[in-house]
Design a protein around this motif. Structure first.
Motif, PDB file in Angstrom:
ATOM      1  N   TYR A  81       0.481  -1.377  -0.073  1.00 49.99           N
ATOM      2  CA  TYR A  81       0.409  -0.149  -0.207  1.00 49.99           C
ATOM      3  C   TYR A  81       0.707   1.173  -0.007  1.00 49.99           C
ATOM      4  O   TYR A  81       0.713   2.646  -0.794  1.00 49.99           O
ATOM      5  CB  TYR A  81      -0.877  -0.015   0.657  1.00 49.99           C
ATOM      6  N   ASP A  82       2.261   1.371   0.501  1.00 50.99           N
ATOM      7  CA  ASP A  82       2.740   2.301   0.165  1.00 50.99           C
ATOM      8  C   ASP A  82       4.367   2.687  -0.614  1.00 50.99           C
ATOM      9  O   ASP A  82       5.474   2.975  -0.330  1.00 50.99           O
ATOM     10  CB  ASP A  82       3.196   2.775   2.097  1.00 50.99           C
ATOM     11  N   ARG A  83       4.334   0.956  -1.081  1.00 50.21           N
ATOM     12  CA  ARG A  83       5.675   0.299  -1.941  1.00 50.21           C
ATOM     13  C   ARG A  83       6.309   2.068  -2.951  1.00 50.21           C
ATOM     14  O   ARG A  83       7.756   1.737  -2.658  1.00 50.21           O
ATOM     15  CB  ARG A  83       4.979  -0.778  -2.288  1.00 50.21           C
ATOM     16  N   ASP A  84       5.559   2.596  -3.058  1.00 46.61           N
ATOM     17  CA  ASP A  84       6.281   3.440  -4.017  1.00 46.61           C
ATOM     18  C   ASP A  84       6.358   5.331  -3.117  1.00 46.61           C
ATOM     19  O   ASP A  84       6.832   6.397  -3.597  1.00 46.61           O
ATOM     20  CB  ASP A  84       4.961   4.114  -5.532  1.00 46.61           C
ATOM     21  N   GLY A  85       5.945   4.853  -1.985  1.00 53.55           N
ATOM     22  CA  GLY A  85       6.385   6.278  -1.323  1.00 53.55           C
ATOM     23  C   GLY A  85       5.759   6.377   0.086  1.00 53.55           C
ATOM     24  O   GLY A  85       3.686   5.771  -0.350  1.00 53.55           O
ATOM     25  N   CYS A  86       6.071   7.218   1.128  1.00 52.98           N
ATOM     26  CA  CYS A  86       5.501   7.278   2.477  1.00 52.98           C
ATOM     27  C   CYS A  86       5.315   9.080   1.912  1.00 52.98           C
ATOM     28  O   CYS A  86       5.887   9.472   2.313  1.00 52.98           O
ATOM     29  CB  CYS A  86       6.077   6.480   4.004  1.00 52.98           C
ATOM     30  N   PHE A  87       4.050   9.541   2.035  1.00 50.06           N
ATOM     31  CA  PHE A  87       3.842  10.745   1.678  1.00 50.06           C
ATOM     32  C   PHE A  87       3.606  11.597   2.417  1.00 50.06           C
ATOM     33  O   PHE A  87       3.471  10.425   3.722  1.00 50.06           O
ATOM     34  CB  PHE A  87       3.229  10.861   0.531  1.00 50.06           C
ATOM     35  N   THR A 144      -0.524   9.370   3.638  1.00 47.32           N
ATOM     36  CA  THR A 144      -0.325   8.760   2.082  1.00 47.32           C
ATOM     37  C   THR A 144       0.092   7.937   1.746  1.00 47.32           C
ATOM     38  O   THR A 144       1.887   7.861   1.483  1.00 47.32           O
ATOM     39  CB  THR A 144      -0.311   9.903   1.541  1.00 47.32           C
ATOM     40  N   GLY A 145       0.421   6.658   1.600  1.00 48.50           N
ATOM     41  CA  GLY A 145       0.559   6.246   1.139  1.00 48.50           C
ATOM     42  C   GLY A 145       0.710   5.387  -0.377  1.00 48.50           C
ATOM     43  O   GLY A 145      -1.446   5.284  -0.996  1.00 48.50           O
ATOM     44  N   ASN A 146       1.730   5.213  -1.568  1.00 54.77           N
ATOM     45  CA  ASN A 146       1.457   5.797  -2.807  1.00 54.77           C
ATOM     46  C   ASN A 146       1.909   4.573  -3.391  1.00 54.77           C
ATOM     47  O   ASN A 146       2.873   4.339  -2.849  1.00 54.77           O
ATOM     48  CB  ASN A 146       2.873   7.362  -3.309  1.00 54.77           C
ATOM     49  N   VAL A 147       0.947   4.368  -4.365  1.00 50.80           N
ATOM     50  CA  VAL A 147       1.725   3.395  -5.135  1.00 50.80           C
ATOM     51  C   VAL A 147       1.358   3.953  -7.001  1.00 50.80           C
ATOM     52  O   VAL A 147       0.393   4.425  -7.444  1.00 50.80           O
ATOM     53  CB  VAL A 147       0.478   1.787  -4.819  1.00 50.80           C
ATOM     54  N   TRP A 148       2.180   3.994  -7.941  1.00 49.82           N
ATOM     55  CA  TRP A 148       2.270   3.974  -9.274  1.00 49.82           C
ATOM     56  C   TRP A 148       1.696   2.733  -9.950  1.00 49.82           C
ATOM     57  O   TRP A 148       1.635   1.948 -10.355  1.00 49.82           O
ATOM     58  CB  TRP A 148       3.277   4.864  -9.674  1.00 49.82           C
ATOM     59  N   THR A 149       0.494   3.447 -10.498  1.00 51.14           N
ATOM     60  CA  THR A 149       0.338   2.030 -11.335  1.00 51.14           C
ATOM     61  C   THR A 149       0.598   2.823 -12.834  1.00 51.14           C
ATOM     62  O   THR A 149      -0.536   1.546 -13.900  1.00 51.14           O
ATOM     63  CB  THR A 149      -1.673   2.027 -11.559  1.00 51.14           C
ATOM     64  N   LEU A 172      -1.919   6.422 -10.192  1.00 53.07           N
ATOM     65  CA  LEU A 172      -1.840   6.311  -9.041  1.00 53.07           C
ATOM     66  C   LEU A 172      -2.295   5.845  -8.419  1.00 53.07           C
ATOM     67  O   LEU A 172      -4.074   6.211  -8.752  1.00 53.07           O
ATOM     68  CB  LEU A 172      -0.993   7.666  -8.483  1.00 53.07           C
ATOM     69  N   ARG A 173      -2.584   5.005  -7.776  1.00 51.74           N
ATOM     70  CA  ARG A 173      -3.517   5.199  -6.564  1.00 51.74           C
ATOM     71  C   ARG A 173      -3.140   6.134  -4.588  1.00 51.74           C
ATOM     72  O   ARG A 173      -1.749   5.053  -4.263  1.00 51.74           O
ATOM     73  CB  ARG A 173      -3.223   4.140  -6.362  1.00 51.74           C
ATOM     74  N   GLN A 174      -4.120   6.341  -3.990  1.00 46.48           N
ATOM     75  CA  GLN A 174      -3.399   7.008  -2.830  1.00 46.48           C
ATOM     76  C   GLN A 174      -4.596   5.993  -0.974  1.00 46.48           C
ATOM     77  O   GLN A 174      -5.182   6.376  -1.190  1.00 46.48           O
ATOM     78  CB  GLN A 174      -3.252   8.525  -2.651  1.00 46.48           C
ATOM     79  N   VAL A 175      -3.374   6.206  -0.411  1.00 49.12           N
ATOM     80  CA  VAL A 175      -4.174   5.412   0.878  1.00 49.12           C
ATOM     81  C   VAL A 175      -3.702   6.251   1.884  1.00 49.12           C
ATOM     82  O   VAL A 175      -2.642   6.809   2.246  1.00 49.12           O
ATOM     83  CB  VAL A 175      -4.268   4.070   1.058  1.00 49.12           C
ATOM     84  N   ARG A 185      -4.621  13.029  -0.155  1.00 49.68           N
ATOM     85  CA  ARG A 185      -3.532  13.238   0.412  1.00 49.68           C
ATOM     86  C   ARG A 185      -3.195  13.940   1.119  1.00 49.68           C
ATOM     87  O   ARG A 185      -4.138  14.799   1.089  1.00 49.68           O
ATOM     88  CB  ARG A 185      -2.205  12.770  -1.019  1.00 49.68           C
ATOM     89  N   ASP A 186      -2.528  14.160   2.422  1.00 47.03           N
ATOM     90  CA  ASP A 186      -1.770  14.514   3.354  1.00 47.03           C
ATOM     91  C   ASP A 186      -2.503  14.813   4.336  1.00 47.03           C
ATOM     92  O   ASP A 186      -2.883  15.931   4.973  1.00 47.03           O
ATOM     93  CB  ASP A 186      -1.066  16.086   2.542  1.00 47.03           C
ATOM     94  N   PRO A 187      -2.978  13.605   4.974  1.00 49.03           N
ATOM     95  CA  PRO A 187      -3.718  14.168   6.245  1.00 49.03           C
ATOM     96  C   PRO A 187      -2.921  14.356   7.331  1.00 49.03           C
ATOM     97  O   PRO A 187      -2.108  14.417   7.871  1.00 49.03           O
ATOM     98  CB  PRO A 187      -4.058  12.226   6.804  1.00 49.03           C
TER      99      PRO A 187
END
Length: 505
Positions: A102-108, A124-129, A137-140, A175-177
């Protein structure tokens, strides 16, 4: 679901490798003549926005977006630094690394809050799709917890918010909680945009930080307020609710909004039942070149302290060739005056002062230098009687051989303070202007200069202008100028000592 121990191991391995990369380069980076002395910057390689700014167990913790393998933006980690007084800082090990699906491409970006004696980081966990970073991208939203404020473990329940809400809300840019507590509930705001690309902020609530309920689109763009609102922050100040955000895509209007992206605020009142913020017009927090993604924290004294990234996306960063990039502003205390937010340097910075030089009642007509007034790492405070002059100001980081100077001018006819870095050395040039009036024909300037940065506080923080500059090592002159006679009523200058310790593991 991956077990807690397996998550811990995978994160720890990535952090150890990243720490080795940074430590190997730190000593070389510190030799660079643009290296900041009392501003927070990474030990080596890339830094952008502040994260998790918080007061925990008697210390200030500041995290930041960090790429520990190059001086360019890359997969984001959370760097970490702490301080007892916001003046002397100690680097700590990297706190978060991209290690899970869920955050493999960045801990935003995100924030931190204390709960039950532990420090929780929400990010925010970031994944490039795909290859397009704007659309693929997918952000959670994710949670990590620490019992000592240093070592963090991602919770097995991640992601704690796994998708954007339904409605006119973009499904990917989410993003950015920023988290806070009110009464029995935790709340967080998230940066967002509509499906037609207008900026907005979402409001969530929770009882335990793990289960979150979407409340409403708290505020959204109207008019020229950009296509995305990043890094929102909601807090109360002097009886009003303040939403700080960083709009992307605002168009320039006259002298305003000439940076690629902006950072500012709206004041109003949040209805915690409906989740709607009724607010006034947008105002800038800084009128200079390099100020983005500010984040605030409340300390034990009830002060609201703000720190921002002292850079701007897509600007040239000459320090990159020395294997570092980016820095934070000095901490600023926020308050209100006549309905507007003012920013002042925190008084704790006085602890850095050395070698005081003072002048009083100095007449300037034309250009004038003063004995003992020069340098590249200092604080300068001056109160000026404008008399009949129409243009006057200060040149800093001057060098006659290379004709370098950074020009700070007050234009009485236009009621503008003008920051000109066209001759500031390497890097981008340009001019920024802030609307400023004289107070009883007086102008008060408070400058913080640090090797490759300048922050100018105007009229006790009514306006602030921040910029990175990259002059030659020997550009240390200071010159006062006026087109007609002015008086320097009081002038105080201090050299400032180093405030940031190296990373030691």
């Amino acid at each position: 679901m991956k077990s807690f121990e397996n998550i811990k191991k995978s994160t720890s391995k990535k952090i150890s490798k990243a720490m080795e990369s940074v430590l190997n380069e730190q000593e070389s980076v510190d030799q660079n003549h643009w290296r900041l002395q009392y501003h927070v910057s990474t030990p080596a390689f890339w830094m952008n926005g502040p994260n998790g700014f918080s007061f925990y167990k008697g210390e200030y913790h500041l995290f930041y977006q960090h790429h520990p393998y190059s001086p360019e933006w890359g997969p984001m980690y959370w760097g970490h630094i702490k301080s007892k007084d916001l003046t002397y800082w100690e680097h700590l090990p990297i706190a978060l690394a991209p290690s899970e699906e869920y955050d493999r491409d960045g801990c935003f970006s995100g924030s931190a809050i204390e709960k039950d004696g532990k420090l929780y980081a929400m990010y925010t966990g970031n994944v490039w799709t795909g290859d397009n970073y704007d659309t693929d991208l997918r952000q959670v939203q994710c949670l990590a917890v620490s019992e000592d404020g240093v070592h963090f473990n991602k919770v097995p329940q991640n992601p704690v918010i796994d998708s954007a809400p339904e409605g006119d809300i973009h499904p990917y840019h989410f993003r950015d909680p920023k988290v806070w507590k009110k009464d029995d509930y935790y709340y967080c705001v998230l940066g967002s945009r509509t499906k037609d690309h207008e900026g907005q902020v979402l409001l969530y609530c929770s009882r335990d930080l793990l289960t979150w309920e979407f409340m409403n689109v708290m505020a959204k763009s109207q008019g020229n307020l950009g296509f995305m609102w990043e890094c929102p922050d909601l807090f109360s100040l002097d009886g009003q609710d303040v939403l700080v955000m960083s709009p992307q895509g605002m168009k320039s209007e006259g002298d305003l909004y000439h940076n690629l992206h902006q950072a500012g605020y709206v004041k109003g009142k949040l209805d915690y039942k409906t989740g709607l913020l009724q607010h006034e017009d947008f105002q800038l927090l800084d009128y200079g070149f390099d100020f983005y993604a500010p984040q605030t924290a409340e300390d034990e004294h009830g002060r609201r302290i703000m720190i921002a990234w002292m850079a701007m996306w897509e600007s040239s960063m000459p320090e990159q060739k020395h294997n570092w990039a980016g820095a934070m502003t000095i901490p600023r205390e926020l308050s209100t005056k006549q309905g507007n937010i003012i920013s002042k340097p925190i008084p704790e910075l006085k602890r850095l002062r050395q070698h005081h030089v003072q002048y009083k009642n100095i007449t300037v007509n034309g250009e004038q230098e003063l004995a003992g007034i020069s340098g590249d790492c200092y604080e300068l405070e001056v109160k000026i009687n404008a008399k009949a002059a129409s243009q006057f100001g200060i040149k800093v980081r001057t060098d006659n051989d290379t004709h370098q100077e950074t020009l700070l001018t007050y234009d009485r006819l236009e009621s503008l303070f003008i920051f000109n870095r066209d001759k500031s050395g390497e890097g981008d040039g340009g001019i920024r202007k802030a609307p400023v009036g004289l107070n009883d024909n007086h102008l008060h300037l408070h400058l913080f200069v640090d090797k490759s940065s300048i922050e100018v506080f105007i009229n006790e923080g009514e306006k602030v202008m921040t910029s990175r500059i990259y002059p030659a090592d020997n550009a240390k002159g200071i010159c006062f100028f006026a087109d007609q006679e002015i008086e320097l009523i009081t002038l105080n200058k201090w050299n400032l000592s180093k405030g940031v310790s190296p990373l030691i593991v």
